[in-house]
Design an enzyme around this catalytic site. Structure first.
Site, PDB file in Angstrom:
ATOM      1  N   SER A  50       0.846  -1.202   0.000  1.00 17.19           N
ATOM      2  CA  SER A  50       0.000   0.000   0.000  1.00 17.19           C
ATOM      3  C   SER A  50       0.881   1.251   0.000  1.00 17.19           C
ATOM      4  O   SER A  50       2.109   1.179   0.146  1.00 17.19           O
ATOM      5  CB  SER A  50      -0.859   0.006   1.261  1.00 17.19           C
ATOM      6  OG  SER A  50      -0.012   0.212   2.388  1.00 17.19           O
ATOM      7  N   ASP A  82      -0.764  -1.489  -4.389  1.00 17.49           N
ATOM      8  CA  ASP A  82      -2.137  -1.305  -3.909  1.00 17.49           C
ATOM      9  C   ASP A  82      -2.468   0.194  -3.887  1.00 17.49           C
ATOM     10  O   ASP A  82      -1.716   0.988  -3.322  1.00 17.49           O
ATOM     11  CB  ASP A  82      -2.216  -1.907  -2.493  1.00 17.49           C
ATOM     12  CG  ASP A  82      -3.629  -2.002  -1.959  1.00 17.49           C
ATOM     13  OD1 ASP A  82      -4.570  -2.112  -2.762  1.00 17.49           O
ATOM     14  OD2 ASP A  82      -3.772  -1.996  -0.713  1.00 17.49           O
ATOM     15  N   HIS A  83      -3.583   0.569  -4.493  1.00 15.31           N
ATOM     16  CA  HIS A  83      -4.032   1.970  -4.530  1.00 15.31           C
ATOM     17  C   HIS A  83      -2.952   2.925  -5.041  1.00 15.31           C
ATOM     18  O   HIS A  83      -2.642   3.938  -4.381  1.00 15.31           O
ATOM     19  CB  HIS A  83      -4.526   2.435  -3.149  1.00 15.31           C
ATOM     20  CG  HIS A  83      -5.767   1.734  -2.704  1.00 15.31           C
ATOM     21  ND1 HIS A  83      -7.025   2.042  -3.178  1.00 15.31           N
ATOM     22  CD2 HIS A  83      -5.948   0.691  -1.856  1.00 15.31           C
ATOM     23  CE1 HIS A  83      -7.909   1.235  -2.619  1.00 15.31           C
ATOM     24  NE2 HIS A  83      -7.285   0.394  -1.821  1.00 15.31           N
ATOM     25  N   ASP A 104      -5.470   3.983  -8.749  1.00 15.65           N
ATOM     26  CA  ASP A 104      -6.725   4.344  -8.097  1.00 15.65           C
ATOM     27  C   ASP A 104      -7.118   5.769  -8.464  1.00 15.65           C
ATOM     28  O   ASP A 104      -6.696   6.729  -7.813  1.00 15.65           O
ATOM     29  CB  ASP A 104      -6.578   4.177  -6.579  1.00 15.65           C
ATOM     30  CG  ASP A 104      -7.882   4.465  -5.843  1.00 15.65           C
ATOM     31  OD1 ASP A 104      -8.855   4.904  -6.497  1.00 15.65           O
ATOM     32  OD2 ASP A 104      -7.924   4.249  -4.614  1.00 15.65           O
ATOM     33  N   GLU A 134     -10.082   1.329 -10.162  1.00 19.07           N
ATOM     34  CA  GLU A 134     -11.240   1.402  -9.242  1.00 19.07           C
ATOM     35  C   GLU A 134     -12.268   2.368  -9.790  1.00 19.07           C
ATOM     36  O   GLU A 134     -11.931   3.472 -10.221  1.00 19.07           O
ATOM     37  CB  GLU A 134     -10.773   1.847  -7.844  1.00 19.07           C
ATOM     38  CG  GLU A 134     -11.918   1.985  -6.831  1.00 19.07           C
ATOM     39  CD  GLU A 134     -11.423   2.239  -5.411  1.00 19.07           C
ATOM     40  OE1 GLU A 134     -10.377   1.662  -5.004  1.00 19.07           O
ATOM     41  OE2 GLU A 134     -12.080   3.018  -4.697  1.00 19.07           O
ATOM     42  N   GLY A 181     -10.574  -1.014   6.843  1.00 17.86           N
ATOM     43  CA  GLY A 181     -10.420  -0.870   8.292  1.00 17.86           C
ATOM     44  C   GLY A 181     -11.395  -1.745   9.057  1.00 17.86           C
ATOM     45  O   GLY A 181     -12.014  -2.651   8.496  1.00 17.86           O
ATOM     46  N   GLY A 209     -11.327  -3.860   1.263  1.00 20.88           N
ATOM     47  CA  GLY A 209     -11.929  -3.733   2.595  1.00 20.88           C
ATOM     48  C   GLY A 209     -12.583  -5.023   3.050  1.00 20.88           C
ATOM     49  O   GLY A 209     -13.642  -5.011   3.682  1.00 20.88           O
ATOM     50  N   THR A 233      -6.394  -5.354   7.347  1.00 18.11           N
ATOM     51  CA  THR A 233      -6.725  -5.152   8.764  1.00 18.11           C
ATOM     52  C   THR A 233      -6.726  -6.441   9.590  1.00 18.11           C
ATOM     53  O   THR A 233      -6.219  -6.448  10.721  1.00 18.11           O
ATOM     54  CB  THR A 233      -8.099  -4.445   8.866  1.00 18.11           C
ATOM     55  OG1 THR A 233      -7.982  -3.198   8.174  1.00 18.11           O
ATOM     56  CG2 THR A 233      -8.515  -4.198  10.291  1.00 18.11           C
TER      57      THR A 233
HETATM   58  O1  G3H Z   1      -5.795   0.270   1.204  1.00 18.25           O
HETATM   59  C1  G3H Z   1      -5.844  -0.243   2.282  1.00 18.25           C
HETATM   60  C2  G3H Z   1      -4.684  -0.593   3.098  1.00 18.25           C
HETATM   61  O2  G3H Z   1      -5.129  -1.169   4.270  1.00 18.25           O
HETATM   62  C3  G3H Z   1      -3.811   0.613   3.235  1.00 18.25           C
HETATM   63  O3  G3H Z   1      -3.352   0.898   4.454  1.00 18.25           O
HETATM   64  O4  G3H Z   1      -1.778   2.730   3.587  1.00 18.25           O
HETATM   65  O5  G3H Z   1      -2.196   2.328   6.040  1.00 18.25           O
HETATM   66  O6  G3H Z   1      -0.885   0.700   4.694  1.00 18.25           O
HETATM   67  P1  G3H Z   1      -1.983   1.727   4.700  1.00 18.25           P
HETATM   68  P1  13P Z   2      -8.880  -4.102   4.873  1.00 17.45           P
HETATM   69  O1  13P Z   2      -7.759  -3.496   5.635  1.00 17.45           O
HETATM   70  O2  13P Z   2     -10.203  -3.584   5.309  1.00 17.45           O
HETATM   71  O3  13P Z   2      -8.788  -5.588   4.842  1.00 17.45           O
HETATM   72  O4  13P Z   2      -8.722  -3.616   3.345  1.00 17.45           O
HETATM   73  C1  13P Z   2      -7.600  -3.958   2.634  1.00 17.45           C
HETATM   74  C2  13P Z   2      -7.594  -3.378   1.271  1.00 17.45           C
HETATM   75  O5  13P Z   2      -8.611  -3.212   0.631  1.00 17.45           O
HETATM   76  C3  13P Z   2      -6.291  -3.031   0.690  1.00 17.45           C
HETATM   77  O6  13P Z   2      -6.421  -2.416  -0.547  1.00 17.45           O
HETATM   78 ZN    ZN Z   3      -8.108  -1.184  -0.782  1.00 21.00          ZN
END
Ligand code: G3H
Ligand code: 13P
Ligand code: ZN
Length: 287
Positions: A50, A82-83, A104, A134, A181, A209, A233
């Site tokens: 992330s 990720d994102h 994203d 997304e 979260g 999520g 999470t």
């Molecule tokens: O996109 C969701 C992840 O849980 C991102 O969390 O940027 O705090 O690592 P983070």
């Molecule tokens: P969670 O932390 O809710 O599992 O979401 C993870 C996520 O979507 C990372 O892109």
């Molecule tokens: Zn995500």
């Protein structure tokens, strides 16, 4: 097994009717836990970094940790951004050896999201990696928005079809009621909408999520077309609860290995459990 693309993993998942777990990693212990769990379940897996992970560990460290783990394993693994926030960040991930990226653009107006995603797809095609985008907006549980407000950001099935046709992405993250979260109550997923999207969009769909979503709801989402399930999470929680338990039992412990080692094992257990829910156990050879 070499590094593979997310597209390869998700095509096999679509053919087999299961989903691949995409697990977020921040440090050595969690990278090792993800690969250990995938090996124990003989499952394909996606390691993802992330924005927070990149900031915390550094892109080069995450890539080196992941590549070391992937180089030693026999299960197929994709290394995924990720994102992703910009074209420039995607290029940095390509240079660092990622096999997959998410761009994203969900905060942008539709046309701008399409333009940014197309730009990323063009570079990804040139180097043979996959792209996830997304459409709609998947918020955070901490945003404290009402269900009605959240629904305003749910993915529109017709827009999704248009978005995929215009961009040529490999996978699409959809907003159907999940949030990043810890949930306060139980999340309510819009399964009807998911089916409508899946009927119009013939590429694999991604659920973000997904921590805290009951196993039956996750299975139902997979039945309706989800092929990549993102989990962060639940791993953080299992890891940190074990750290707390170890320190509560041995308040004088100062050896990080004796604290983080058990936490790594707790992460392995929760990831194995998720892999079994997603139906990807024993699918390593399907890729
Ligand atoms: O996109 C969701 C992840 O849980 C991102 O969390 O940027 O705090 O690592 P983070
Ligand atoms: P969670 O932390 O809710 O599992 O979401 C993870 C996520 O979507 C990372 O892109
Ligand atoms: Zn995500």
């Amino acid at each position: 097994m070499p590094l593979v693309t997310t597209a390869q993993l998700l095509q096999a998942a679509a053919a087999g009717g299961y989903a691949v777990g995409a697990f977020n990693c921040n440090n050595m212990e969690i990278v090792q836990a993800i690969i250990t769990a995938a090996e124990a379940e003989n499952a394909p897996v996606i390691l993802q970094a992330s924005q927070g992970a990149i900031k915390y560990a550094g892109l080069d460290f995450i890539a080196a940790l992941a590549k070391t783990a992937i180089g030693r394993t026999r299960v197929p693994v994709a290394l995924h951004l990720d994102h992703g926030t910009s074209f420039e960040q995607v290029v940095r991930c390509v240079a660092a050896g990622f096999s997959s990226v998410m761009i994203d653009g969900s905060r942008l107006p539709f046309a701008e999201n399409v333009a940014l995603t197309k730009q990323v797809v063009s570079v990804a095609r040139a180097v043979g990696i996959s792209v996830e985008a997304e459409l709609g907006r998947i918020g955070g549980t901490e945003d404290n928005i009402s269900v009605a407000e959240a629904e305003a950001f749910f993915t529109d099935p017709d827009e999704a079809a248009r978005f995929v046709a215009e961009t040529g992405v490999d996978a699409l993250a959809v907003a159907i009621g999940t949030a990043h979260g810890r949930y306060k109550g139980e999340p309510r997923l819009d399964f009807e909408r998911l089916s409508q999207i899946a009927a119009k969009v013939k590429i694999p769909l991604v659920m973000h999520g997904s921590s805290g979503v009951p196993a039956d709801a996750v299975r139902e989402a997979i039945r309706r077309g989800i092929r990549k399930v993102n989990i962060d999470t639940d791993i953080r929680q299992a890891f940190t609860e074990k750290v707390r338990a170890v320190l509560a039992a041995a308040p004088d412990e100062i050896d990080p290995r004796k604290i983080l080692g058990p936490a790594r094992e707790a992460a392995v257990e929760i990831i194995r459990e998720k892999i079994r829910i997603f139906g990807s156990a024993n699918r390593a050879n399907a890729v």
